[in-house]
Design an enzyme around this catalytic site. Structure first.
Site, short mmCIF file in Angstrom:
data_model
loop_
_atom_site.label_atom_id
_atom_site.label_comp_id
_atom_site.label_asym_id
_atom_site.label_seq_id
_atom_site.Cartn_x
_atom_site.Cartn_y
_atom_site.Cartn_z
N HIS A 1 0.84 -1.21 0.00
CA HIS A 1 0.00 0.00 0.00
C HIS A 1 0.87 1.26 0.00
O HIS A 1 2.01 1.24 0.47
CB HIS A 1 -0.92 -0.01 1.23
CG HIS A 1 -1.87 -1.16 1.27
ND1 HIS A 1 -1.62 -2.31 2.01
CD2 HIS A 1 -3.07 -1.35 0.66
CE1 HIS A 1 -2.63 -3.16 1.86
NE2 HIS A 1 -3.53 -2.60 1.03
N HIS A 2 0.29 2.35 -0.49
CA HIS A 2 1.00 3.63 -0.51
C HIS A 2 1.20 4.17 0.92
O HIS A 2 0.27 4.17 1.72
CB HIS A 2 0.18 4.65 -1.33
CG HIS A 2 0.77 6.01 -1.37
ND1 HIS A 2 0.03 7.16 -1.17
CD2 HIS A 2 2.05 6.42 -1.56
CE1 HIS A 2 0.83 8.21 -1.27
NE2 HIS A 2 2.05 7.79 -1.49
N GLY A 3 2.41 4.65 1.20
CA GLY A 3 2.70 5.21 2.53
C GLY A 3 2.20 6.64 2.67
O GLY A 3 2.97 7.57 2.89
N THR B 1 -3.99 6.92 -3.44
CA THR B 1 -3.01 7.98 -3.69
C THR B 1 -1.67 7.35 -4.09
O THR B 1 -1.52 6.13 -4.07
CB THR B 1 -2.81 8.85 -2.43
OG1 THR B 1 -2.57 7.96 -1.32
CG2 THR B 1 -4.03 9.70 -2.15
#
Ligand code: ZL4
Ligand code: CA
Ligand code: ZN
Length: 390
Positions: free
Chosen positions: A181-183, A213
């Site tokens: 997942h995006h941080g 995002t």
């Protein structure tokens, strides 16, 4: 103890607290703190604890967590109990702090949050005080939490708190995130400063994959007077990426970032949901491929804060994090790939009882990342780094 000795010339600290593992998000919730029990079992069975300084994580104080989060939000986390989910008078606050199916209220929630956050803050302080060169907290890495809001199984952003500690000493800190997942929470927290460069590798599909995002061209505020401008690097990927391509991409992006940015310390989030066969993930990485990114980051020779993150197939999470611990203490070549008989819950690792089962053969997801797509990512990111330099 099968010959595992302290690494030569540097010190590794290991931060854990068995009280973290005892918390439950709910029986069918994908986040299982119990995966930390399995990780610890492997680390101990291989004798890796002989090679590190072990610290029992203490709870982060309210004031320490308030260096990022608002007092209102922390006060809410401190006092809320599961029964409040039914109470009408709490419903507005619960909704405003994004409590729900992803981020439920469970028994001991504040204790859980303050313990994983305390581990990361302590780990960062060991680096700053020169008491460790590499500091590990597998219970941390909860990269989605926001200043006033829970998100994606994360309530308190221990990574932001750890980076704030490192910034007391280091002018520039680089954050690397290999969770699927995006941080977003870490990126957003340091969106307006040039003192942190965030780099996240993730599955990106705006409308169909959380949090939506992290597009390639999302690099920080574009206003020329904002110092954070261009200090966010995003590596959006499609389903099915495999070890060879991922490692090549990781090395190309990270070496360019380090060369341009010259950080004084690195924070590495090792979310294990980028492994093949993960309950929530969609990549095809093996334990060896995931670990190779950790090994490469170690070769940069910078102080390194290593945290966990996602990972929803507990047996594979523990395999990856045990293997990565062995890499960080320079003992990967001394580890028997056959999981020792002495491991409690050894049946979890059936039928192969291997530390390195071929994950991508078991549930192969078609690789939707063409060579051309990956080459364009590297070229575009190198261009972005040239602009960052000014
Ligand atoms: C669950 O089975 O995509 C939560 C979450 C709870 C138990 C019972 C409730 C059933 C999968 C996920 C209903 C659940 C509906 N239970 C959850 C948009 C969503 C809204 C919430 O690795 N529903 C949200 C978050 C992601 C969304 C991923 C990754 C964290 C990290 C760092 C966070 N949220 C759709 C989902 C289940 C559940 C089953 C779930 N939630 C899968 N993906 C999400 O990056 C630690
Ligand atoms: Ca990521
Ligand atoms: Zn994740």
């Amino acid at each position: 103890h099968n010959g595992i000795t302290r690494p030569k010339g540097y010190t590794v600290s290991y931060h854990a607290n068995p009280a973290v593992e005892a918390h439950h998000f709910g029986s069918s919730h994908p986040m299982k703190p119990w995966r930390l029990v399995l990780t610890k079992e492997l680390v101990l069975a291989y004798g890796m604890h002989h090679a590190m300084d072990l610290y029992l994580s203490r709870a982060a104080t309210f004031e320490e967590m308030a260096e990022f989060h608002t007092e209102d939000y922390l006060e809410f986390l401190r006092q809320v109990i599961p029964a409040d989910m039914e109470a009408a008078e709490q419903s507005d606050r619960i909704a405003s702090y994004n409590i729900g199916d992803d981020c439920p209220i469970f028994d001991g929630l504040f204790n859980y949050c303050s313990l994983y956050a305390g581990g990361t803050v302590d780990a960062a302080r060991k680096l700053v005080n020169n008491q460790a060169d590499i500091a590990i907290n597998w219970s941390g890495g909860l990269h989605h939490a926001k200043k006033t809001e829970a998100s994606g199984f994360c309530y308190v952003n221990d990574i932001v708190l750890g980076i704030l500690q490192l910034l007391r000493f280091h002018p520039r800190v680089m954050y690397i995130d290999i969770d699927v997942h995006h941080g977003d929470g870490v990126e957003q927290a340091f969106w307006s400063t040039d003192r942190v460069l965030t780099v996240s590798f993730h599955k990106y599909d705006k409308d169909n994959f959380f949090p939506g995002t992290g597009a390639l061209d999302s690099n920080g505020p574009s206003h020329p007077l904002n110092p954070g401008s261009r200090h966010a690097i995003n590596v959006p990927l499609n389903d099915g990426i495999e070890d060879g391509d991922y490692l090549q991409l990781f090395k190309a992006v990270i070496s360019s970032c380090v060369e341009t940015y010259n950080p004084g310390a690195i924070v590495l989030q090792c979310g294990a949901d980028s492994l093949g066969c993960d309950r929530l993930g969609c990549f095809n990485l093996n334990v060896t491929g995931h670990g190779a990114c950790v090994a490469y980051t170690k070769t940069l020779g910078l102080p390194m804060l290593v945290v966990g993150g996602g990972g929803y197939t507990p047996r594979n999470v523990s395999r990856a994090w045990a293997h990565e611990t062995s890499i960080l203490i320079d003992a990967a070549d001394k580890i028997d790939p056959n999981i020792p008989d002495t491991v409690t819950f050894r049946n979890q690792f059936a039928p192969d009882y291997s530390l390195f089962p071929p994950l991508s053969e078991m549930r192969k997801i078609e690789n939707k990342n063409s060579k051309q797509y990956l080459n364009n990512l590297v070229a575009t990111i190198r261009e972005q780094l040239r602009y960052m330099q000014g």
